[in-house]
Motif scaffolding. Sequence first.
Motif, PDB file in Angstrom:
ATOM      1  N   ALA A   1      -0.101  10.411 -11.880  1.00  0.00           N
ATOM      2  CA  ALA A   1       1.239  10.679 -11.359  1.00  0.00           C
ATOM      3  C   ALA A   1       1.777   9.471 -10.592  1.00  0.00           C
ATOM      4  CB  ALA A   1       1.202  11.909 -10.454  1.00  0.00           C
ATOM      5  N   ILE A   2       0.905   8.824  -9.834  1.00  0.00           N
ATOM      6  CA  ILE A   2       1.333   7.640  -9.083  1.00  0.00           C
ATOM      7  C   ILE A   2       1.659   6.499 -10.047  1.00  0.00           C
ATOM      8  CG2 ILE A   2       0.661   5.918  -7.354  1.00  0.00           C
ATOM      9  CD1 ILE A   2       1.113   8.692  -6.148  1.00  0.00           C
ATOM     10  N   LYS A   3       0.840   6.402 -11.079  1.00  0.00           N
ATOM     11  CA  LYS A   3       1.087   5.368 -12.100  1.00  0.00           C
ATOM     12  C   LYS A   3       2.488   5.554 -12.691  1.00  0.00           C
ATOM     13  CE  LYS A   3       0.480   2.398 -15.484  1.00  0.00           C
ATOM     14  NZ  LYS A   3       0.642   0.993 -15.218  1.00  0.00           N
TER      15      LYS A   3
ATOM     16  N   PRO B   1       0.147  15.446   0.947  1.00  0.00           N
ATOM     17  CA  PRO B   1       0.400  16.128  -0.315  1.00  0.00           C
ATOM     18  C   PRO B   1       0.892  15.152  -1.390  1.00  0.00           C
ATOM     19  CG  PRO B   1       1.620  17.147   1.498  1.00  0.00           C
ATOM     20  CD  PRO B   1       1.045  15.894   2.015  1.00  0.00           C
ATOM     21  N   LYS B   2       0.696  15.561  -2.623  1.00  0.00           N
ATOM     22  CA  LYS B   2       1.026  14.710  -3.762  1.00  0.00           C
ATOM     23  C   LYS B   2       2.496  14.263  -3.731  1.00  0.00           C
ATOM     24  CE  LYS B   2       0.708  15.397  -8.699  1.00  0.00           C
ATOM     25  NZ  LYS B   2      -0.002  16.216  -9.691  1.00  0.00           N
ATOM     26  N   GLU B   3       3.385  15.196  -3.376  1.00  0.00           N
ATOM     27  CA  GLU B   3       4.820  14.855  -3.417  1.00  0.00           C
ATOM     28  C   GLU B   3       5.122  13.704  -2.455  1.00  0.00           C
ATOM     29  OE1 GLU B   3       4.100  18.454  -2.297  1.00  0.00           O
ATOM     30  OE2 GLU B   3       3.324  18.181  -4.333  1.00  0.00           O
ATOM     31  N   ILE B   4       4.467  13.764  -1.302  1.00  0.00           N
ATOM     32  CA  ILE B   4       4.708  12.710  -0.308  1.00  0.00           C
ATOM     33  C   ILE B   4       4.153  11.386  -0.808  1.00  0.00           C
ATOM     34  CG2 ILE B   4       4.009  11.940   2.005  1.00  0.00           C
ATOM     35  CD1 ILE B   4       4.423  14.833   2.908  1.00  0.00           C
ATOM     36  N   LYS B   5       3.006  11.461  -1.463  1.00  0.00           N
ATOM     37  CA  LYS B   5       2.412  10.231  -2.022  1.00  0.00           C
ATOM     38  C   LYS B   5       3.342   9.629  -3.079  1.00  0.00           C
ATOM     39  CE  LYS B   5      -2.416  11.433  -1.228  1.00  0.00           C
ATOM     40  NZ  LYS B   5      -3.718  11.666  -1.839  1.00  0.00           N
ATOM     41  N   ILE B   6       3.922  10.507  -3.883  1.00  0.00           N
ATOM     42  CA  ILE B   6       4.822  10.012  -4.928  1.00  0.00           C
ATOM     43  C   ILE B   6       6.073   9.383  -4.294  1.00  0.00           C
ATOM     44  CG2 ILE B   6       6.337  10.741  -6.831  1.00  0.00           C
ATOM     45  CD1 ILE B   6       4.122  12.756  -7.591  1.00  0.00           C
TER      46      ILE B   6
ATOM     47  N   VAL C   1       0.871  -1.165   0.000  1.00  0.00           N
ATOM     48  CA  VAL C   1       0.000   0.000   0.000  1.00  0.00           C
ATOM     49  C   VAL C   1       0.911   1.218   0.000  1.00  0.00           C
ATOM     50  CG1 VAL C   1      -1.891  -1.165   1.161  1.00  0.00           C
ATOM     51  CG2 VAL C   1      -0.196   0.064   2.523  1.00  0.00           C
ATOM     52  N   ALA C   2       0.403   2.325  -0.511  1.00  0.00           N
ATOM     53  CA  ALA C   2       1.225   3.536  -0.544  1.00  0.00           C
ATOM     54  C   ALA C   2       0.283   4.729  -0.587  1.00  0.00           C
ATOM     55  CB  ALA C   2       2.153   3.526  -1.746  1.00  0.00           C
ATOM     56  N   THR C   3       0.836   5.913  -0.823  1.00  0.00           N
ATOM     57  CA  THR C   3       0.079   7.170  -0.911  1.00  0.00           C
ATOM     58  C   THR C   3      -0.671   7.486   0.374  1.00  0.00           C
ATOM     59  OG1 THR C   3      -2.016   6.299  -1.807  1.00  0.00           O
ATOM     60  CG2 THR C   3      -0.281   6.779  -3.380  1.00  0.00           C
TER      61      THR C   3
END
Lengths: 320, 505
Positions: A179-181, A137-142, A127-129
């Motif tokens: 972005a995650i993809k 925030p998006k950067e942390i999820k990435i 699991v992630a994000t």
Amino acid sequence: MIGSLLILVKLKTDMPQTKSIFPIPDFTLSPRIDQVGVEERASRFTKRSIKKESKLKGLKLVLNMIDLTTLEGKDTDGKVKQLCYKAMHPHDALAGLPTVAAICVYPTMVKVAKKALEGSGIKVASVATAFPSGQAPKEIKIRDTKYAVANGADEVDMVISRGKFHAGEYNFVFDEIAAIKEACGEARLKVILETGELGTFDKVRRASDIAMYAGADFIKTSTGKIQPAATMPVTLVMLEAIRDFYYKTGRMVGMKPAGGISKSKLALHYLVMVKEVLGEEWLNNHWFRFGASSLANDVLMQMMKEKTGVYQAANYFSVD
Amino acid sequence: MPTTKKPDRRGGKITPKSNTIKLKFDTSWSYAPAPESKSAATIKPQYDLFINGEWVKPASNKYFDTINPANEEKISQVSEANTADVDKAVKAARNAYEKVWKKISPKERAKYVFRIARMIQERARELAIIESLDGGKPIRESRDFDVPTAANHFFYYAGWADKLEYAFPNRNTEPLGVAGQIIPWNFPLLMAAWKIAPALATGNTVVLKPAETTPLTALKLAEIIQESGLPNGVVNIVTGAGATGAAIVNHPDINKIAFTGSTDVGKIIQRAIAGTHKKVTLELGGKAANIIFEDAPLDQAVEGVINGIYFNQGHVCCAGSRLYVQESVAKQVIRKLRDRIESLIVGDPLDKNTDIGAINSRQQLETIHKYLKIGKEEGAEMYQSSCSLPGKGFWCRPTIFTNVAQSARIAQEEIFGPVLAILTFRTDDEVIEKANNSPYGLSAGVWTDKGSKIFNMTKRMRAGVIWANTFNKFDPSSPFGGYKESGFGREGGLHGLSAYVSLTN
């Protein structure tokens, strides 16, 4: 229509790597779902009688589709290693068993799992994000995603930003998934919609469409941390979304109901649903998974019963 | 056959080829046979007539076979009642009416009807098995629909028996007398319940004739009635074909005819009773329009269309046999229908996984085949599921006709089989006109996400029952009946009572 144009433009400028060649639809126009009709259809699958050899074959298939999961704050290396052994040797007292499909853990446990499963062919899913809430925030999820992949995750289970989705910011949700993809590289991406927080089947369908067009390899119902988790009607709506997407784009997307499926009988009903909605090509663990922890032991218990004719006590099956 | 392109697993570039994509429903994992056991049902090798509370040999001394349409094997033989037998039955009914049933207190009447309802429930499994054996319908339907709904009708009307003053406020009700009831082969037990329950609750006595291809559950019901202790002669059940029915219709001492069946026979009955005092209700054929608008929830609409036409092999007078689909979604809907019929299981009616059972009789199968031929000759495109059919018995694959014209016979005439005619439309006005453009008017269906559209459609369509975003839903409290050549009179609900009472004062 304006929404869809905007997305196309964004694809061309911000995210060339997603290589999406499908025209992106206006997600506000995703098909509507009739709740009564879906629930009625879903209950019809449960009327199928699965007996004898088809039961045994079905149970093997179910076992082979399980993402054996541990997602606890208290997870340790030892716990994960034990779970990995269980994944490879579900119940050695019974010969000819398949392994499970994958082990599903938090990013920090990926390295341990990867090493424990070496050479077994069993995948490591992480699991992630900012699982399970996705409130980061998006950067942390990435970075979360890249960390998991760098540690050897074969699959990444992300969560969507439900708040943004409810607020109607579909472009945000779409972009984040894309972005995650991209951050996943070669790892397959499962997108968790957390259907228990979406509220209606209309929204489940819309979120499914967004996830698939944004590049999801799998769509997944739930984190398992929110009730209700997977249900048959919700899964049916998602399977039908996958079917429509396949017809439109030629691209197969996998399905993973997760949470709340702990009995063999229910799992077989899900298999019936996959068989009758999507057919042969989805009836394998490359395209269909169960996210579950206690299901495996119930399946094993049923298989022993088929073999010996009697039910064994739960104590005969390892608790991991 | 074009091969399906193996899709890219990584979600990268591939060329969409929707027209070559085909889902494979013939899967490596399939269901093992799961037949319901026949041993739970007792069927006598021969049945006499049920007259005046006992089993009597037919005066004709003739018996005819009733067969299992799934394998053409004889199940039992039943009596052929002639005019003398029918006369005996009517006399018994008259006697019971005058001496017992019209005098008994409404509360007592209710007690018997309740008792029959409970006994149907107790013997539900046996009744379901016999219904599937004798008529060919899947056990899933007889178990989950026919038998429970039949019991519910008895329960519902039992409740009314001592409350008629509330059903008809400020009026006095009187029973009509002896009711002659003739029922069809598509829902044998359920139709018997629809007929008998309101008649008994309102104080009438009954002579009932089940269809000649499906007499067994009515005879089982006679056993139940006998065990229930219902006074002798209140319900009489005589078996036979058209001539027996005619004897009932023409009997001078019958006060009311209730008939469910074909429009042709309905017309004969109406002619026969013209000028007599007999009251009549007719529930006849249909060619229901099922209408899908582009804003409808399509997957659920498709499921509703499937239930609408393939329920009970399409042997349903209110079957949604004409599908009108808005042009913008026609392609998609047809594709979904074709996929869906591939997952319908056709075969042994007693198998719990069977979706479509056997066609009721050889004669009906021939009628269906005749229409398949007509459809092709009319230039419609026929698509059938790829399932295999058993060697013996009467079977028909679920069938779809596309490119059907409004003037085509397959769009106008009742086929009474698993055959769907698909037509397209553009505007609301157009589809209302086309839907109403039929001699029938029993039922219709509307599929849309818009509430206002539903009300506009239901107001302007000439059909007795209109379902919105669902189809083939029945409840004892809901009246059922037709417009135009689909008959007149209502069965079920409060309305169903009025067909069996005369209002005085």
